[in-house]
Design a protein around this motif. Structure first.
Motif, PDB file in Angstrom:
ATOM      1  N   LYS A  10      33.401  26.602  34.810  1.00 25.97           N
ATOM      2  CA  LYS A  10      34.282  27.157  34.090  1.00 25.97           C
ATOM      3  C   LYS A  10      33.695  28.538  34.205  1.00 25.97           C
ATOM      4  CE  LYS A  10      35.324  27.210  29.324  1.00 25.97           C
ATOM      5  NZ  LYS A  10      34.934  26.768  28.173  1.00 25.97           N
ATOM      6  N   TRP A  11      32.681  28.671  34.595  1.00 24.78           N
ATOM      7  CA  TRP A  11      31.777  29.804  35.052  1.00 24.78           C
ATOM      8  C   TRP A  11      31.956  30.552  36.242  1.00 24.78           C
ATOM      9  CZ3 TRP A  11      28.435  31.518  38.778  1.00 24.78           C
ATOM     10  CH2 TRP A  11      27.677  32.883  38.539  1.00 24.78           C
ATOM     11  N   LEU A  12      31.846  30.285  36.946  1.00 27.92           N
ATOM     12  CA  LEU A  12      32.275  30.558  38.002  1.00 27.92           C
ATOM     13  C   LEU A  12      33.827  31.040  38.295  1.00 27.92           C
ATOM     14  CD1 LEU A  12      31.264  31.790  41.630  1.00 27.92           C
ATOM     15  CD2 LEU A  12      32.371  28.467  42.074  1.00 27.92           C
ATOM     16  N   GLN A  13      34.470  30.213  37.710  1.00 31.06           N
ATOM     17  CA  GLN A  13      35.933  30.856  37.946  1.00 31.06           C
ATOM     18  C   GLN A  13      36.156  31.828  37.038  1.00 31.06           C
ATOM     19  OE1 GLN A  13      37.721  27.690  35.870  1.00 31.06           O
ATOM     20  NE2 GLN A  13      38.560  26.593  37.623  1.00 31.06           N
ATOM     21  N   GLN A  14      35.521  32.251  35.594  1.00 31.87           N
ATOM     22  CA  GLN A  14      35.341  33.642  35.019  1.00 31.87           C
ATOM     23  C   GLN A  14      34.873  34.914  35.516  1.00 31.87           C
ATOM     24  OE1 GLN A  14      33.486  32.175  31.430  1.00 31.87           O
ATOM     25  NE2 GLN A  14      35.535  30.859  30.394  1.00 31.87           N
ATOM     26  N   VAL A  15      33.659  34.343  36.562  1.00 29.67           N
ATOM     27  CA  VAL A  15      33.267  35.563  36.811  1.00 29.67           C
ATOM     28  C   VAL A  15      33.831  35.808  37.957  1.00 29.67           C
ATOM     29  CG1 VAL A  15      30.798  35.229  35.366  1.00 29.67           C
ATOM     30  CG2 VAL A  15      31.008  34.700  37.951  1.00 29.67           C
ATOM     31  N   VAL A  16      34.253  34.961  38.476  1.00 33.50           N
ATOM     32  CA  VAL A  16      34.924  35.742  40.169  1.00 33.50           C
ATOM     33  C   VAL A  16      36.027  36.537  39.481  1.00 33.50           C
ATOM     34  CG1 VAL A  16      36.630  35.429  42.010  1.00 33.50           C
ATOM     35  CG2 VAL A  16      33.828  33.979  41.588  1.00 33.50           C
ATOM     36  N   SER A  17      36.536  36.329  38.844  1.00 34.01           N
ATOM     37  CA  SER A  17      37.948  36.822  37.927  1.00 34.01           C
ATOM     38  C   SER A  17      37.975  37.755  38.252  1.00 34.01           C
ATOM     39  CB  SER A  17      39.040  36.307  37.764  1.00 34.01           C
ATOM     40  OG  SER A  17      39.349  36.856  36.159  1.00 34.01           O
ATOM     41  N   GLU A  72      34.459  39.821  38.412  1.00 32.82           N
ATOM     42  CA  GLU A  72      34.649  40.431  39.588  1.00 32.82           C
ATOM     43  C   GLU A  72      35.804  41.455  40.271  1.00 32.82           C
ATOM     44  OE1 GLU A  72      31.923  43.061  41.770  1.00 32.82           O
ATOM     45  OE2 GLU A  72      31.601  41.675  39.436  1.00 32.82           O
ATOM     46  N   ASN A  73      36.826  40.383  40.616  1.00 35.38           N
ATOM     47  CA  ASN A  73      37.680  41.302  40.771  1.00 35.38           C
ATOM     48  C   ASN A  73      37.888  42.185  40.760  1.00 35.38           C
ATOM     49  OD1 ASN A  73      39.455  41.028  43.262  1.00 35.38           O
ATOM     50  ND2 ASN A  73      41.036  40.541  41.235  1.00 35.38           N
ATOM     51  N   GLU A  74      38.668  42.142  39.344  1.00 35.67           N
ATOM     52  CA  GLU A  74      38.618  43.525  38.266  1.00 35.67           C
ATOM     53  C   GLU A  74      37.714  44.226  39.093  1.00 35.67           C
ATOM     54  OE1 GLU A  74      41.571  43.994  37.590  1.00 35.67           O
ATOM     55  OE2 GLU A  74      41.964  41.944  37.818  1.00 35.67           O
ATOM     56  N   LYS A 118      36.767  50.006  40.891  1.00 32.63           N
ATOM     57  CA  LYS A 118      36.228  51.186  41.767  1.00 32.63           C
ATOM     58  C   LYS A 118      36.767  51.465  43.210  1.00 32.63           C
ATOM     59  CE  LYS A 118      32.472  51.162  39.016  1.00 32.63           C
ATOM     60  NZ  LYS A 118      31.606  52.676  38.111  1.00 32.63           N
ATOM     61  N   ALA A 119      38.140  50.694  43.753  1.00 37.54           N
ATOM     62  CA  ALA A 119      38.155  51.210  45.129  1.00 37.54           C
ATOM     63  C   ALA A 119      39.266  52.370  43.902  1.00 37.54           C
ATOM     64  CB  ALA A 119      39.204  49.804  45.557  1.00 37.54           C
ATOM     65  N   ALA A 120      39.708  52.449  42.635  1.00 37.39           N
ATOM     66  CA  ALA A 120      41.082  53.342  42.529  1.00 37.39           C
ATOM     67  C   ALA A 120      40.400  54.384  42.144  1.00 37.39           C
ATOM     68  CB  ALA A 120      41.644  52.098  41.469  1.00 37.39           C
ATOM     69  N   GLN A 121      38.936  54.174  41.628  1.00 36.87           N
ATOM     70  CA  GLN A 121      38.011  55.402  41.038  1.00 36.87           C
ATOM     71  C   GLN A 121      38.045  56.088  42.224  1.00 36.87           C
ATOM     72  OE1 GLN A 121      34.713  54.347  38.512  1.00 36.87           O
ATOM     73  NE2 GLN A 121      36.521  52.970  37.102  1.00 36.87           N
ATOM     74  N   GLY A 140      41.076  50.623  48.086  1.00 38.59           N
ATOM     75  CA  GLY A 140      40.982  49.666  49.509  1.00 38.59           C
ATOM     76  C   GLY A 140      40.714  48.931  49.458  1.00 38.59           C
ATOM     77  N   MET A 141      39.233  48.826  49.556  1.00 42.26           N
ATOM     78  CA  MET A 141      38.390  47.983  49.662  1.00 42.26           C
ATOM     79  C   MET A 141      38.228  46.428  49.112  1.00 42.26           C
ATOM     80  SD  MET A 141      34.748  49.177  46.652  1.00 42.26           S
ATOM     81  CE  MET A 141      35.121  48.746  45.364  1.00 42.26           C
ATOM     82  N   GLY A 142      37.501  45.433  49.508  1.00 42.82           N
ATOM     83  CA  GLY A 142      37.287  44.545  48.869  1.00 42.82           C
ATOM     84  C   GLY A 142      37.079  43.307  49.972  1.00 42.82           C
ATOM     85  N   THR A 143      36.900  42.264  49.161  1.00 47.77           N
ATOM     86  CA  THR A 143      35.984  41.385  50.475  1.00 47.77           C
ATOM     87  C   THR A 143      36.757  39.526  50.052  1.00 47.77           C
ATOM     88  OG1 THR A 143      33.261  40.477  50.251  1.00 47.77           O
ATOM     89  CG2 THR A 143      34.715  41.322  48.536  1.00 47.77           C
TER      90      THR A 143
END
Length: 122
Positions: free
Chosen positions: A72-79, A81-83, A88-91, A97-100
């Motif tokens: 549950k923790w992993l699902q929340q924090v990964v989502s 962190e993606n945001e 940051k990529a938009a700023q 376009g950065m990603g990982t």
């Protein structure tokens, strides 16, 4: 548990966009993370470092010890962190376009939770 890793820039790129982390939470549970910035995109190394450092820091503040709580923790924090990475990529123009990719493993006494996003495999 012994932990080691090796990273290689490969033949197609000039810089290594890999980030790796090994963390323990307050209950002694282990989180291993491998992130590979998207090659050919600006800021891939920034995105991979952000993911590893942010997730690792947040994990060290937790005290869960059961796999279901870890999932549950992993699902929340990964989502979340993606945001953060997308924001940051938009700023910043130089990060557009950065990603990982991301591979995470939570290691418990007799079970583990493994998750991956992108073409990196766990």
């Amino acid at each position: 548990m012994k932990v080691s890793y090796r990273s290689d820039v490969g033949k197609a790129r000039k810089n290594n966009e890999d980030s790796v982390g090994y963390f323990k939470n307050k209950a002694g549970i282990v989180l291993g993370i491998v992130a590979d910035g998207l090659g050919g995109h600006q800021g891939g190394e920034v995105a991979s470092e952000m993911a590893v450092s942010h997730l690792g820091y947040q994990f060290e503040q937790t005290d869960f010890y059961e796999a279901q709580a870890g999932l549950k923790w992993l699902q929340q924090v990964v989502s979340a962190e993606n945001e953060v990475i997308l924001d940051k990529a938009a700023q910043y123009r130089d990060l557009h376009g950065m990603g990982t990719t991301l591979v995470c493993v939570l290691v418990f006494a007799d079970e583990f939770v493994l998750a991956n996003i992108g073409d990196s495999r766990g």
